[in-house]
Each structure stands twice: as structure tokens, then as C-alpha cells.
Design an enzyme around this catalytic site. Structure first.
Site, PDB file in Angstrom:
ATOM      1  CE  LYS A 106      -3.212   2.757   2.680  1.00  0.00           C
ATOM      2  NZ  LYS A 106      -3.770   3.020   4.026  1.00  0.00           N
ATOM      3  N   GLY A 167      -8.020   9.534   9.741  1.00  0.00           N
ATOM      4  CA  GLY A 167      -8.299   9.606  11.166  1.00  0.00           C
ATOM      5  C   GLY A 167      -9.352  10.612  11.571  1.00  0.00           C
ATOM      6  CB  ALA A 193      -8.352   7.979   4.712  1.00  0.00           C
ATOM      7  N   GLY A 194     -10.903   8.162   6.719  1.00  0.00           N
ATOM      8  CA  GLY A 194     -12.042   8.999   7.071  1.00  0.00           C
ATOM      9  C   GLY A 194     -13.268   8.272   7.574  1.00  0.00           C
ATOM     10  CG  ASN A 215      -5.812   1.376  11.790  1.00  0.00           C
ATOM     11  OD1 ASN A 215      -4.620   1.288  11.529  1.00  0.00           O
ATOM     12  ND2 ASN A 215      -6.246   1.048  12.990  1.00  0.00           N
ATOM     13  CB  THR A 216      -8.759   5.847  13.137  1.00  0.00           C
ATOM     14  OG1 THR A 216      -7.438   6.042  12.628  1.00  0.00           O
ATOM     15  CG2 THR A 216      -8.942   6.680  14.388  1.00  0.00           C
TER      16      THR A 216
END
EC number: 2.8.1.10
Length: 265
Positions: A106, A167, A193-194, A215-216
Site C-alpha cells: 500500500k 483519522g 481513510a475517514g 483502522n482508526t
């Protein structure tokens, strides 16, 4: 005799990246969890087959890390997080291939430290070099249809446009662009993301994304394992809804029950 491609649990066609069929359309990160044990439990609860890992947290002597040993049996997608130039990203990818024995990478090349926006020029150059070197490249990029098309032209195995800032938990900030990217892309589109909660993942999939990477949203949830389970169902629901086709939006009501035979009619 050719082995049949396995179907996803709901009978849907599997996600295929670089000729590799995957039953899950959720990819999950391994950073930022309260403990490694919770991380491993959350990854299992998510049903994801692919887990992203930062090469900075993996032993380069081949002995592996806690993350690698805890997630034995998963496919790892190392990332180039922290890189700011194509040169650094290529070097990190080479280290990842040595450490984890995988050509999948990635690509993240950051152009702005405050927003963590990707550097488009450096991302394109890193993708070009890594594809030429035999890597399976999945680049993180902004939600620009032209950039995504250029990355696909360079040989990216998938494109990973941002839903919103890394994040941030802001969800899909530009659904029109994302839908256009998904509709035009010749390679799988993985929204990266987001994502903040399950409804964000549903929206991304309803827009036509092939998969979601997060992830977050899981790692920082009050209950990461429960949120991982929610994300699993959200991605499946969004994929089903996209395939089923939503009804048109209307500015007026339209009764769902027939009007004939009503009392007094």
C-alpha cells in the site's frame, strides 16, 4: 482441473485484486489499538482477510513482530506510512518485501503533514517504479477521478481514494467524486481513510466501492471488537444494497399500498 473461485458468504462475486480472490471486502489496519490482544480479536471479528501493517513495526531480520505472529493466516498488506518521497516509498516497499515475503504494498506518500494529503506527483512516480519492480501496488490517493485513472494506467492493482482526512471520522466527504471514480475505474476502488462508523462504510459501498479499508474507526472505538463486527456487517450491507439498486429519490410521496378497494372509494 481449475479450482472454482469461492463466492463470498452472501453469494456475491468475490473481490479480486491482481488475480487473487478475497471473500471479505473489508481491509483493516493494525495500529493504535489499546492492546495487541484487542487488535487481534478485532481483526478476527471484522472477518477481514487482509490486514495492513506498517513496515516500521516489523522486524527486518525475518523474525516477525507481535502483529505478524498474532495474525498468522491473514494476508498482510504492508504500507509506506510516513514516506514523503517516491524514493522513500520504494525503499520501504523493498524492505517490506524482504521482511514479510510479499510483493503487495500500500503506497502512501504524504505531501502535507497537517492534513496528511497525499503528494500526487510522488505517488504517481512511486507507483510507476514499484509496478516496474514487480510489486502489486495499491496507492492511497485523493478523491480525484483523473488521479485514479492515471494510477490505473500505470498498473496499480487497485486505487484507494480517501473518503476524507485520515483519522478524521468525517465519512465520505465527496460522494459525487467517489461515485464517479467507482463507475469509471478499470481496477477495484477501495475507499481508504475517514471512515468513522458503520454508516460511513455502508455509504462508501453503496456508491460502488469494491471494498473499504479502515483502522482508526475500529482501533479508537470504545469497544473495538464490537465496532469491527459492525463494520463487517456494514460493508456486506452496503455491497448488497448497491447490487440491489436503490429506489429513485422523489420530492413527493408515493403510496406503497394499492389505492383500489379502499373503504369509501
Amino acid at each position: 482441473m481449475t479450482t472454482p473461485t469461492p463466492l463470498a458468504p452472501d453469494g456475491d462475486d468475490p473481490l479480486v485484486i491482481a488475480g487473487t480472490p478475497l471473500r471479505s471486502r473489508l481491509l483493516i489496519g493494525t495500529a493504535g489499538y489499546p492492546t495487541q490482544a484487542i487488535m487481534a480479536e478485532a481483526v478476527r471479528a471484522s472477518g477481514a482477510e487482509i490486514a495492513t501493517v506498517s513496515i516500521r513495526r516489523v522486524s527486518l531480520r525475518g523474525h516477525g513482530s507481535d502483529t505478524v505472529s498474532l495474525l498468522a493466516g491473514h494476508r498482510f498488506l504492508p504500507n509506506t506510512a510516513g514516506c514523503e518521497t517516491a524514493r522513500d516509498a520504494v525503499m520501504t516497499a523493498e524492505l517490506a518485501r524482504e521482511a514479510l515475503g510479499t510483493a503487495w504494498i500500500k503506497v502512501e506518500v504524504i505531501g502535507d503533514r497537517e492534513t496528511l494529503y497525499p503528494d500526487v506527483a510522488e505517488t504517481l512516480e512511486a507507483t510507476r517504479q514499484l509496478v516496474d519492480a514487480g510489486f502489486v501496488v495499491l496507492p492511497y490517493c485523493n478523491d480525484d477521478p483523473v488521479v485514479c485513472a492515471r494510477l490505473a494506467d500505470l498498473g496499480a492493482a487497485a486505487v484507494m481514494p480517501m473518503g476524507s482526512l485520515i483519522g478524521s471520522g468525517m465519512g465520505v466527504a465527496n460522494p459525487a467524486n467517489l461515485e464517479l471514480i467507482c463507475r469509471r475505474s478499470p481496477v477495484p476502488v477501495i475507499v481508504d481513510a475517514g471512515i468513522g462508523t458503520a454508516s460511513d462504510a455502508v455509504i462508501a459501498m453503496e456508491l460502488g466501492a469494491a471494498a473499504v479499508l479502515l483502522n482508526t474507526a475500529v482501533a479508537k472505538a470504545d469497544d473495538p471488537v464490537r465496532m469491527a463486527r459492525a463494520m463487517r456487517h456494514a460493508v456486506e450491507a452496503g455491497r448488497l444494497a448497491h447490487g440491489a439498486g436503490r429506489i429513485p429519490r422523489r420530492a413527493r410521496a408515493e403510496p406503497s399500498s394499492p389505492q383500489l378497494g379502499l373503504v369509501g372509494s
